[in-house]
Design a protein around this motif. Structure first.
Motif, PDB file in Angstrom:
ATOM      1  N   TRP A  34      -3.750 -24.699 -76.670  1.00 46.00           N
ATOM      2  CA  TRP A  34      -4.823 -24.054 -75.920  1.00 46.00           C
ATOM      3  C   TRP A  34      -5.203 -24.936 -74.738  1.00 46.00           C
ATOM      4  N   TYR A  35      -5.181 -24.330 -73.551  1.00 48.83           N
ATOM      5  CA  TYR A  35      -5.587 -24.998 -72.319  1.00 48.83           C
ATOM      6  C   TYR A  35      -6.765 -24.242 -71.709  1.00 48.83           C
ATOM      7  N   ARG A  36      -7.540 -24.962 -70.891  1.00 45.70           N
ATOM      8  CA  ARG A  36      -8.440 -24.264 -69.996  1.00 45.70           C
ATOM      9  C   ARG A  36      -8.042 -24.598 -68.569  1.00 45.70           C
ATOM     10  N   GLN A  37      -8.196 -23.598 -67.719  1.00 46.12           N
ATOM     11  CA  GLN A  37      -7.794 -23.734 -66.328  1.00 46.12           C
ATOM     12  C   GLN A  37      -9.011 -23.548 -65.436  1.00 46.12           C
ATOM     13  N   ASP A  38      -9.302 -24.542 -64.637  1.00 46.71           N
ATOM     14  CA  ASP A  38     -10.417 -24.491 -63.705  1.00 46.71           C
ATOM     15  C   ASP A  38      -9.909 -24.843 -62.309  1.00 46.71           C
ATOM     16  N   PRO A  39     -10.446 -24.205 -61.281  1.00 44.60           N
ATOM     17  CA  PRO A  39      -9.968 -24.456 -59.910  1.00 44.60           C
ATOM     18  C   PRO A  39     -10.032 -25.937 -59.553  1.00 44.60           C
ATOM     19  N   GLY A  40      -8.941 -26.425 -59.003  1.00 41.95           N
ATOM     20  CA  GLY A  40      -8.887 -27.820 -58.570  1.00 41.95           C
ATOM     21  C   GLY A  40      -8.635 -28.818 -59.683  1.00 41.95           C
ATOM     22  N   LEU A  41      -8.658 -28.367 -60.922  1.00 42.14           N
ATOM     23  CA  LEU A  41      -8.445 -29.280 -62.056  1.00 42.14           C
ATOM     24  C   LEU A  41      -7.138 -28.999 -62.781  1.00 42.14           C
TER      25      LEU A  41
ATOM     26  N   GLN B   2       0.303 -41.099 -67.777  1.00 40.54           N
ATOM     27  CA  GLN B   2       1.091 -40.339 -66.822  1.00 40.54           C
ATOM     28  C   GLN B   2       0.195 -39.440 -65.982  1.00 40.54           C
ATOM     29  N   SER B   3       0.654 -39.117 -64.793  1.00 42.18           N
ATOM     30  CA  SER B   3      -0.138 -38.268 -63.911  1.00 42.18           C
ATOM     31  C   SER B   3       0.764 -37.521 -62.948  1.00 42.18           C
ATOM     32  N   VAL B   4       0.214 -36.455 -62.400  1.00 43.56           N
ATOM     33  CA  VAL B   4       0.913 -35.629 -61.422  1.00 43.56           C
ATOM     34  C   VAL B   4      -0.036 -35.374 -60.263  1.00 43.56           C
ATOM     35  N   ALA B   5       0.480 -35.465 -59.050  1.00 36.77           N
ATOM     36  CA  ALA B   5      -0.333 -35.177 -57.877  1.00 36.77           C
ATOM     37  C   ALA B   5       0.317 -34.066 -57.062  1.00 36.77           C
ATOM     38  N   GLN B   6      -0.465 -33.071 -56.749  1.00 38.09           N
ATOM     39  CA  GLN B   6      -0.040 -32.038 -55.795  1.00 38.09           C
ATOM     40  C   GLN B   6      -0.977 -32.187 -54.611  1.00 38.09           C
ATOM     41  N   PRO B  79      14.590 -21.594 -49.356  1.00 34.80           N
ATOM     42  CA  PRO B  79      15.088 -21.516 -47.975  1.00 34.80           C
ATOM     43  C   PRO B  79      14.399 -20.446 -47.125  1.00 34.80           C
ATOM     44  N   SER B  80      14.022 -19.332 -47.760  1.00 35.44           N
ATOM     45  CA  SER B  80      13.445 -18.224 -47.005  1.00 35.44           C
ATOM     46  C   SER B  80      12.334 -17.580 -47.841  1.00 35.44           C
ATOM     47  N   ALA B  81      11.086 -17.760 -47.425  1.00 41.29           N
ATOM     48  CA  ALA B  81       9.944 -17.298 -48.219  1.00 41.29           C
ATOM     49  C   ALA B  81       9.761 -15.788 -48.133  1.00 41.29           C
ATOM     50  N   LEU B  82       9.275 -15.233 -49.228  1.00 41.79           N
ATOM     51  CA  LEU B  82       8.932 -13.814 -49.303  1.00 41.79           C
ATOM     52  C   LEU B  82       7.427 -13.680 -49.517  1.00 41.79           C
ATOM     53  N   VAL B  83       6.861 -12.570 -49.048  1.00 42.25           N
ATOM     54  CA  VAL B  83       5.439 -12.334 -49.283  1.00 42.25           C
ATOM     55  C   VAL B  83       5.135 -12.348 -50.778  1.00 42.25           C
ATOM     56  N   SER B  84       6.070 -11.870 -51.578  1.00 39.07           N
ATOM     57  CA  SER B  84       5.884 -11.816 -53.032  1.00 39.07           C
ATOM     58  C   SER B  84       5.907 -13.197 -53.691  1.00 39.07           C
ATOM     59  N   ASP B  85       6.254 -14.233 -52.938  1.00 35.04           N
ATOM     60  CA  ASP B  85       6.188 -15.605 -53.468  1.00 35.04           C
ATOM     61  C   ASP B  85       4.764 -16.145 -53.469  1.00 35.04           C
ATOM     62  N   SER B  86       3.849 -15.447 -52.841  1.00 30.41           N
ATOM     63  CA  SER B  86       2.452 -15.890 -52.792  1.00 30.41           C
ATOM     64  C   SER B  86       1.900 -15.978 -54.209  1.00 30.41           C
ATOM     65  N   ALA B  87       1.471 -17.173 -54.586  1.00 29.86           N
ATOM     66  CA  ALA B  87       1.028 -17.423 -55.959  1.00 29.86           C
ATOM     67  C   ALA B  87       0.519 -18.847 -56.046  1.00 29.86           C
ATOM     68  N   LEU B  88       0.077 -19.226 -57.244  1.00 28.26           N
ATOM     69  CA  LEU B  88      -0.376 -20.587 -57.531  1.00 28.26           C
ATOM     70  C   LEU B  88       0.750 -21.317 -58.253  1.00 28.26           C
ATOM     71  N   TYR B  89       1.122 -22.483 -57.749  1.00 28.80           N
ATOM     72  CA  TYR B  89       2.244 -23.232 -58.290  1.00 28.80           C
ATOM     73  C   TYR B  89       1.767 -24.536 -58.920  1.00 28.80           C
ATOM     74  N   PHE B  90       2.294 -24.807 -60.123  1.00 27.54           N
ATOM     75  CA  PHE B  90       1.926 -26.016 -60.850  1.00 27.54           C
ATOM     76  C   PHE B  90       3.163 -26.859 -61.130  1.00 27.54           C
ATOM     77  N   CYS B  91       3.029 -28.141 -60.867  1.00 30.22           N
ATOM     78  CA  CYS B  91       4.021 -29.126 -61.253  1.00 30.22           C
ATOM     79  C   CYS B  91       3.539 -29.785 -62.545  1.00 30.22           C
ATOM     80  N   ALA B  92       4.475 -30.171 -63.422  1.00 33.90           N
ATOM     81  CA  ALA B  92       4.092 -30.828 -64.676  1.00 33.90           C
ATOM     82  C   ALA B  92       5.112 -31.900 -65.017  1.00 33.90           C
ATOM     83  N   VAL B  93       4.659 -32.926 -65.728  1.00 33.20           N
ATOM     84  CA  VAL B  93       5.534 -34.045 -66.085  1.00 33.20           C
ATOM     85  C   VAL B  93       5.327 -34.418 -67.546  1.00 33.20           C
TER      86      VAL B  93
END
Lengths: 114, 115
Positions: A34-41, B2-6, B79-93
């Motif tokens: 279970w995760y919670r998702q908050d803007p910017g976090l 560990q940490s991830v930065a976007q 290489p070539s973006a689509l309007v449908s690619d608009s979204a929130l992207y998360f990186c994880a480690v």
């Protein structure tokens, strides 16, 4: 096709109410989250279960508890909801503890506590 | 720890142009790296992962990511973006040898592809 389902997409509760969020996966996965998702976090881990009746606290367990009585179902409980628990809640599962396995996510429950 | 930065909260790109969403990480040992995408009012969907081997990883929907150990980066590209690619992207480690709970997510980057 793999599937993780959550009992509600949107939920509105009042301060002090007891809230149950349910998650079910049909992939026979051992591990559920279970995760919670908050803007910017980003996503923050609340609780993790690696087997039936087994659980571990995540990074932000305060104010939450969990239950896993069956392998496919993992419940998140807010004992007494507070306004700072207004958030998007995401459930996820993964087959084994293999480090390279990707997690599968449910659609999320957007909880508002008034 | 560990940490991830976007580093970018928001990335805007014109349709048809190449896109890059940046991710840097900090972990002990060789990392396992993941990209997820979240469309509005949906859960996260897995895009691609780096475990070992070729530094260029190809994933779903034409996305790819390049692992750069010296720069501790794992940038997502298309290489070539689509309007449908608009979204929130998360990186994880995740570090090798840890438990399944030890997956750390970045704060997310909102990608908007303009028509």
């Amino acid at each position: 096709d793999v599937k993780v389902t959550q009992s509600s997409r949107y939920l509105v509760k009042r301060t002090g109410e007891k809230v149950f969020l349910e998650c079910v996966q049909d992939m026979d996965h051992e591990n559920m989250f279970w995760y919670r998702q908050d803007p910017g976090l980003g996503l923050r881990l609340i609780y993790f279960s690696y087997d039936v009746k087994m659980k571990e606290k995540g990074d932000i367990p305060e104010g939450y508890s969990v239950s896993r009585e069956k392998k496919e179902r993992f419940s998140l409980i807010l004992e007494s909801a507070s306004t700072n628990q207004t958030s998007m809640y995401l459930c996820a599962s993964v087959r084994t503890a293999g480090e390279y396995n990707e997690q599968f996510f449910g659609p999320g429950t957007r909880l508002t506590v008034l | 720890a560990q940490s991830v930065a976007q580093p970018e909260d928001q990335v805007n790109v014109a349709e048809g142009n190449p896109l890059t969403v940046k991710c840097t990480y900090s972990v002990s040992g060789n990392p396992y790296l993941f990209w997820y995408v979240q469309y509005p009012n949906r859960g996260l969907q897995f895009l691609l992962k780096y475990i070992t081997g070729d530094n260029l990883v190809k994933g779903s929907y034409g996305f790819e990511a390049e692992f750069n150990k010296s720069q501790t980066s794992f940038h997502l590209k298309k290489p070539s973006a689509l309007v449908s690619d608009s979204a929130l992207y998360f990186c994880a480690v995740r570090a090798p040898g840890g438990s399944a709970r030890q997956l750390t997510f970045g704060s997310g980057t909102q990608l908007t592809v303009l028509p």
